[in-house]
Design an enzyme around this catalytic site. Structure first.
Site, short mmCIF file in Angstrom:
data_model
loop_
_atom_site.label_atom_id
_atom_site.label_comp_id
_atom_site.label_asym_id
_atom_site.label_seq_id
_atom_site.Cartn_x
_atom_site.Cartn_y
_atom_site.Cartn_z
N CYS A 82 0.85 -1.18 0.00
CA CYS A 82 0.00 0.00 0.00
C CYS A 82 0.89 1.23 0.00
O CYS A 82 2.11 1.12 -0.13
CB CYS A 82 -0.97 0.01 1.18
SG CYS A 82 -0.21 0.27 2.79
N ASP A 83 0.28 2.40 0.13
CA ASP A 83 1.02 3.64 0.03
C ASP A 83 2.18 3.72 1.02
O ASP A 83 3.32 3.93 0.65
CB ASP A 83 0.07 4.82 0.25
CG ASP A 83 0.18 5.85 -0.84
OD1 ASP A 83 0.97 5.63 -1.78
OD2 ASP A 83 -0.52 6.86 -0.78
#
Length: 517
Positions: A430-431
């Site tokens: 994810c980010d």
């Protein structure tokens, strides 16, 4: 690598570019959140207006924010680009920017008439974000010039002196042009924020922030602008409303509650669990798929965000330091003294407004959604089809919500592609590599453990940290393009929701078949 979706084009490329920029900023800030929390605790207890004022311990507050925080942010950014060597050079470089900024302000204040209001220190958070990649990338490039050309026995000498000399050069660059640029930029941004506050227009920022969040573009805004400005404001005034513009968990909670009461199918069933994780765990990403499923609900998020900001403006709600993750627990822990009523009320009202508007939207489209479900037997797929029809064309990003990026004609994972390589290392990306990916990795890890599979690892990472060691990478559909670019040789699977994707059971079955369990 096998995927069903094509590389991003047009506006998708721009979106991916902004996401990548935001991820880099997030990568510099997020690992150092504990230091920001520690600074917030020092501030809360020991400054003049703190809970337990202490003149001696309060002396830590200034150097902490002015020197330590920018330097460790620069080190982290340099380390991302070029390891420890890049981190050291970046730290030297940002020290030049800090000193240059102080010199500019001192010179300006010296020209003011006696008794005039003087400028305060500018804290080099943005300077660190500029100097870190600049110093590290240039150091990496310089090293490549003489790579393999140094005589045996002289490697350490050359490495040490080249880094020291280049750190000196970059510190001079930081002292002059970068310090001048950042001082001017911070002044401009501060004036813009002050104008929005004085004109009572700050709630309008929700029009940008709320849609940006569900498209994973929030990090560029939050870490690139709001956090540095908020820290600057908090250092001068003791707290800042800017920390609440993006971190308020109210709008996300309101949306998830609306789906829990008025949603259909899988969305309704999963919304209560998602609400708990989002509100208490602070992982806002879990509500993004619900907004993407029915994009018009973003209007409810905007209205809720504006309500929260307005409440804080009217009642003086503010935080001492960033709330990370955006949990109600973290928000309350960083709430400034005397602001608890305002902050709590802002969360409640923003959640209520979002819930009411989203409920109206969901109820208004209920018959149409039920008809679509009857035809497709898939609530998420039905909503995606409606969205694509409204757009007048298909969308790779929305199409990914129906299932994985690796799919068969039936909508599941194609077993053929899993034979391309033995799956031993599964990575959720994810980010920031901390929130939603950790949750997804935990879910799949438990499923694999229950299936009796012992020779497969499941970990979570930031997309920027993907290093090619993963056999299978699982991302939310909006982030798959970036993960694919980072690790093109891995098998990539897109999911709409890290909490309960049906792809997990398919992965377990396919891996079990591969490993003969």
């Amino acid at each position: 690598m096998t995927t069903a979706s094509a590389p991003a084009k047009g506006s998708n490329k721009a979106r991916v570019g902004v996401q990548r920029f935001g991820t880099f900023l997030s990568g510099m800030i997020m690992p150092n959140i504990p230091a920001l929390i520690a600074w917030g605790i020092f501030t809360a207890f020991f400054i003049d207006v703190g809970w337990t004022p202490n003149a001696d311990l309060a002396t830590i507050v200034g150097p902490f924010i002015h020197y330590l925080l920018p330097i460790i942010i620069a080190y982290t950014g340099g380390n991302i680009v070029y390891g420890i060597r890049g981190g050291v050079v970046a730290s030297i470089a940002v020290m030049g920017a800090i000193a240059g900024s102080d010199k500019l302000i001192a010179d300006f204040n010296a020209t003011l008439p006696e008794g005039a209001s003087q400028l305060g220190q500018v804290h080099m958070f943005i300077g660190a974000m500029i100097m870190a990649p600049l110093a590290a990338y240039t150091m990496k490039w310089l090293d490549s010039l003489w790579d393999g050309k140094i005589k045996a026995g002289f490697e350490m000498l050359v490495n040490m002196f080249s880094a020291g000399i280049w750190g000196f050069v970059m510190a001079v660059v930081g002292f002059y042009p970068v310090a001048w640029l950042v001082n001017g930029l911070m002044q401009t941004l501060s004036n813009a924020v002050n104008w929005l506050v004085e004109a009572n227009l700050l709630p309008l920022t929700s029009i940008l922030i709320e849609p940006a969040k569900v498209l994973f573009l929030n990090n560029a805004i939050n870490h690139g602008v709001l956090t540095p400005l908020g820290i600057q404001q908090s250092a001068e005034e003791g707290s800042s409303i800017l920390f609440l513009l993006e971190a308020n968990p109210g709008p996300g909670l309101g949306l998830l509650l609306a789906f829990a009461f008025f949603g259909l199918g899988a969305a309704r069933a999963s919304a209560p669990g998602a609400a708990l994780i989002q509100f208490v765990g602070g992982i806002h990403e879990v509500y993004f798929p619900y907004a993407l499923m029915k994009p018009i609900t973003i209007l409810a998020l905007i209205a809720g965000g504006m309500t929260g900001v307005t409440t804080n403006m009217l009642l003086g709600g503010a935080l001492r330091a960033p709330a990370a993750p955006g949990s109600i627990i973290a928000v309350l822990a960083q709430t400034a003294s005397g602001s608890y009523l305002a902050v709590i009320l802002s969360v409640i009202l923003s959640a209520t407004v979002t819930f009411l508007i989203a409920a109206v939207i969901l109820r208004a489209s209920r018959k149409r959604d039920l008809a679509a479900m009857a035809a497709t037997d898939d609530a998420f797929g039905a909503a995606i089809t409606q969205t694509e029809a409204a757009k007048g064309k298909s969308s790779d990003a929305l199409g990914g919500l129906r299932g994985g990026a690796v799919t068969s004609a039936g909508g599941g994972i194609d077993p053929a592609v899993m034979t391309e390589r033995q799956i031993k290392n599964i990575v959720f990306a994810c980010d920031a590599g901390m929130g939603s990916s950790a949750m997804g990795a935990s879910v799949l890890r438990n499923k694999i453990k229950k299936a009796g599979i012992e020779d497969v690892t499941v970990v979570n990472k930031a997309i920027a940290a993907l290093d090619g060691s993963a056999d299978l990478v699982i991302t939310q559909n909006q982030l798959t393009d970036r993960a694919r670019a980072q690790t093109p040789d891995a098998v990539h699977i897109s999911v709409d929701n890290f909490m309960n994707s049906p792809r997990y059971d398919e992965v377990v079955e396919l891996v079990r078949d591969q490993h003969g369990n």
